[in-house]
Design an enzyme around this catalytic site. Structure first.
Site, short mmCIF file in Angstrom:
data_model
loop_
_atom_site.label_atom_id
_atom_site.label_comp_id
_atom_site.label_asym_id
_atom_site.label_seq_id
_atom_site.Cartn_x
_atom_site.Cartn_y
_atom_site.Cartn_z
N LYS A 97 23.40 -6.91 -5.46
CA LYS A 97 24.77 -7.24 -5.87
C LYS A 97 25.78 -6.77 -4.83
CE LYS A 97 23.59 -6.64 -10.73
NZ LYS A 97 23.79 -5.74 -11.90
N ARG A 99 0.82 -1.22 0.00
CA ARG A 99 0.00 0.00 0.00
C ARG A 99 0.84 1.26 0.00
NH1 ARG A 99 -3.61 -2.18 3.83
NH2 ARG A 99 -2.35 -3.99 3.37
N THR A 100 1.91 1.28 0.76
CA THR A 100 2.69 2.53 0.83
C THR A 100 3.33 2.83 -0.52
OG1 THR A 100 3.13 2.12 3.16
CG2 THR A 100 4.52 3.73 2.07
N ARG A 148 11.93 3.44 1.82
CA ARG A 148 11.61 2.50 2.90
C ARG A 148 12.82 1.60 3.09
NH1 ARG A 148 6.30 -0.95 4.01
NH2 ARG A 148 5.76 1.12 4.73
N HIS A 205 7.18 6.24 10.56
CA HIS A 205 6.46 6.16 9.31
C HIS A 205 5.55 7.40 9.25
CE1 HIS A 205 4.63 4.66 5.81
NE2 HIS A 205 4.08 3.55 6.25
#
Lengths: 320, 261
Positions: free
Chosen positions: A83, A55-56, A105, A133
């Site tokens: 990597k 959702r975010t 995030r 958040h």
């Protein structure tokens, strides 16, 4: 506030009011047939997600696109991170492409604050580890205000895995900014370290007993946090059954809440564990505003992007 | 070796210690010849020597760092014996003991001599290797403690450092085993099982606010149940590692109303 949004503590009351006001007009855009405004035309926004999100990430992407920005999604999987590239090198590479905003995030607390020191772009914290958040707290405040009006003196109860919750940490800050009364509820093992001193300093209440809180001071808003089943193997609680009986929004608790406070709002940041922290009856009840939260998420993120990338230098000073 | 004259330094301490000895002695000149103090007192002109004006400066004995990480061999990107020696010298340290958690670890005589020799080659400070207590710092079998002690490096301090020696039986054997050559064990006294793998901050209010996984520390003396009972302070009824939640100010919920374990 700086040009970044890292912590809910960065936002003054004026900042929050301005963002929520803008979000309301963005919400109108969302209801149009053609959901597009030219506000961020020519701007580039990168959503860099080092951790899974549905959702975010999608709401930041939609927010950028509806404002006509060029929005690009990157995830750790399939990027140079897999990597072995360091966070610093990854964001420096992105920064060298002259982007306007980096939505990040990351699974480490403090990662966004680090990144903000390395790049020229505005950095927006879309969740850093178990820290914060801030856009979630804004969309929660938006949803509460849409239903309750001014939050001054309103009682908000937050229940669940507080120790690992960035939603709780940002909410407790933004709700304090808006004058709400907050009580947080969790078993002792899911309380953050030092909560006694923290809650005393910041003026919120804590409890181990959800039923007592619901009976003695029925909340206007009951926010249930997601409880990850992995916490069980970490020994934070013995069984899901025991957690649900102690701290879940079960059918009897829902009835008790609504008997005392028929207009109470039920919230959850998602994704829900139906049957664990919230029963299906509660999640789907008319008092549930869980999907309103998702809907507000797009409008609030449009507003945040607007204020960081375009907004006039108001008294709050959060303009780019 | 050159000859050095230090002018007007104040020794940190001189003379026999007594209860009311002042920490600083009288300012003095010091003549150092071939690495040894040759003369002190007020010295007149001395020809052909390097002079260091130490007027108003404090003269201290060389410091010894009992716990240095020089990372060499294996992590030369982070530190080397040369860079660590230089940092030590700048800070006034004349001897440093290099921890054994290198790659490979200092758990054999050969590896200990490598550290010693490299330290001597750099030549800035005395670099003395610390030996591992157990093979590979794995905490299972004793490393070759006696061979390290008998090597040119003459290892006398042994430590598994951050790996800690968890097994009490292994620790007891090690302590017993090194008695003939007078070694000591430097134990990193920490139980990693008490903290999560990501622990990176002291556990407390700020680790809670910042959402950082904390290292538990002995709780403040006021709140540890044991300390509380010693001091006769009433226990609020919480024995969990987290602090007892503050009593909810607007409800009767809280530790005393059914929340306590």
């Amino acid at each position: 506030m700086t040009r970044h949004l890292i912590s809910s503590a960065d936002l003054t009351r004026d900042d929050v009011e301005a963002i929520l006001e803008t979000a309301a007009s963005m919400h109108d855009v969302q209801r149009r047939e053609v959901k597009k405004v030219p506000t961020l035309r020519g701007r580039t926004i990168i959503n860099f997600f080092f951790e899974d999100s549905t959702r975010t990430r999608s709401s930041f992407e939609i927010a950028g696109k509806w404002m006509s920005a060029d929005t690009i999604n990157l995830s750790a999987k399939g990027s140079s991170t897999s990597k072995g590239e360091s966070l610093r090198d990854s964001v420096a590479t992105i920064n060298a492409m002259a982007v306007d905003a980096l939505v990040i995030r990351h699974n480490q607390s403090g990662a966004c604050r680090q990144v903000a020191g390395w790049v020229g772009a505005s950095v927006i914290n879309a969740g850093d580890g178990t820290h914060e958040h801030p856009t979630q707290a804004l969309l929660d405040a938006y949803t509460m205000r849409a239903n309750l009006g001014d939050l001054t003196g309103r009682h908000v109860v937050i229940v669940g895995d507080l120790a690992h919750s960035r939603v709780f940490r940002s909410n407790v800050l933004t709700l304090a900014t808006l004058g709400a009364r907050v009580t947080v509820v969790a078993p002792p093992t899911l309380m953050p370290a030092g909560i006694a001193a923290w809650s005393a300093a910041d003026g919120f209440a804590t409890s181990w007993d959800l039923d007592a809180v619901l009976a003695d001071d029925p909340p206007d808003v009951l926010m249930m946090l997601r409880v990850q089943r992995e916490r069980m193997s970490g020994g934070y609680f013995p069984t899901p059954r025991e957690y649900t009986i102690g701290y879940g929004l079960t059918r009897p608790r829902l009835a008790a809440l609504l008997a005392a406070r028929p207009e109470a709002l039920i919230m959850h940041p998602g994704p829900m564990n139906r049957g664990l922290e919230i029963s299906a009856e509660a999640a789907d009840s008319p008092n549930s505003v869980i999907l309103d939260q998702v809907s507000a998420g797009v409008a609030v993120r449009m507003a945040v992007l607007y204020h960081l990338l375009v907004g006039e230098a108001t008294s709050g000073g959060y303009a780019a | 070796m050159t000859t050095l004259l230090i002018r007007g330094a104040t020794p940190f301490w001189s003379g026999e210690p007594t209860a009311d000895t002042t920490v600083c002695g009288q300012a003095t000149d010091i003549l150092i010849r071939d690495g040894l103090i040759a003369e002190t007192g007020t010295l007149g002109d001395v020809r052909g020597v390097e002079v260091l004006d130490a007027d108003g400066l404090l003269l201290l004995p060389g410091f010894v760092d009992l716990h240095a990480h020089l990372r060499q061999p294996g992590r030369e990107d982070a530190e080397t014996i040369a860079s660590g020696s230089a940092a030590a010298a700048v800070g006034g340290f004349t001897a440093i003991l290099a921890m054994a958690n290198t790659t490979p670890p200092t758990d054999t005589a050969e590896n200990a001599e490598y550290v010693l020799d490299e330290g001597r080659r750099v030549g800035l400070v005395d670099v003395q290797p610390i030996g591992a207590v157990t093979k590979g710092l794995a905490g299972q079998e004793l490393a070759e403690l006696a061979l390290m002690a008998r090597s040119r490096a003459r290892v006398r301090v042994f430590s598994d450092d951050g790996h800690c020696v968890h097994d009490a039986r292994v620790m007891r054997r090690a302590l017993d085993y090194l008695r003939p050559f007078g070694g000591v064990i430097s134990q990193h006294a920490q139980d990693g099982d008490l903290a999560g793998p990501g622990a990176c901050a002291h556990e407390g209010e700020w680790s809670g606010r910042l959402g950082l996984p904390g290292w538990p520390t002995p709780r403040s003396r006021r709140s540890s149940p044991a300390m509380r009972s010693w001091r006769g302070i009433p226990d609020p009824g919480c024995t969990s590692p987290t602090s007892p939640p503050r009593r909810a100010s607007r409800s009767s919920a809280g530790p005393s109303s059914g929340g306590s374990p």
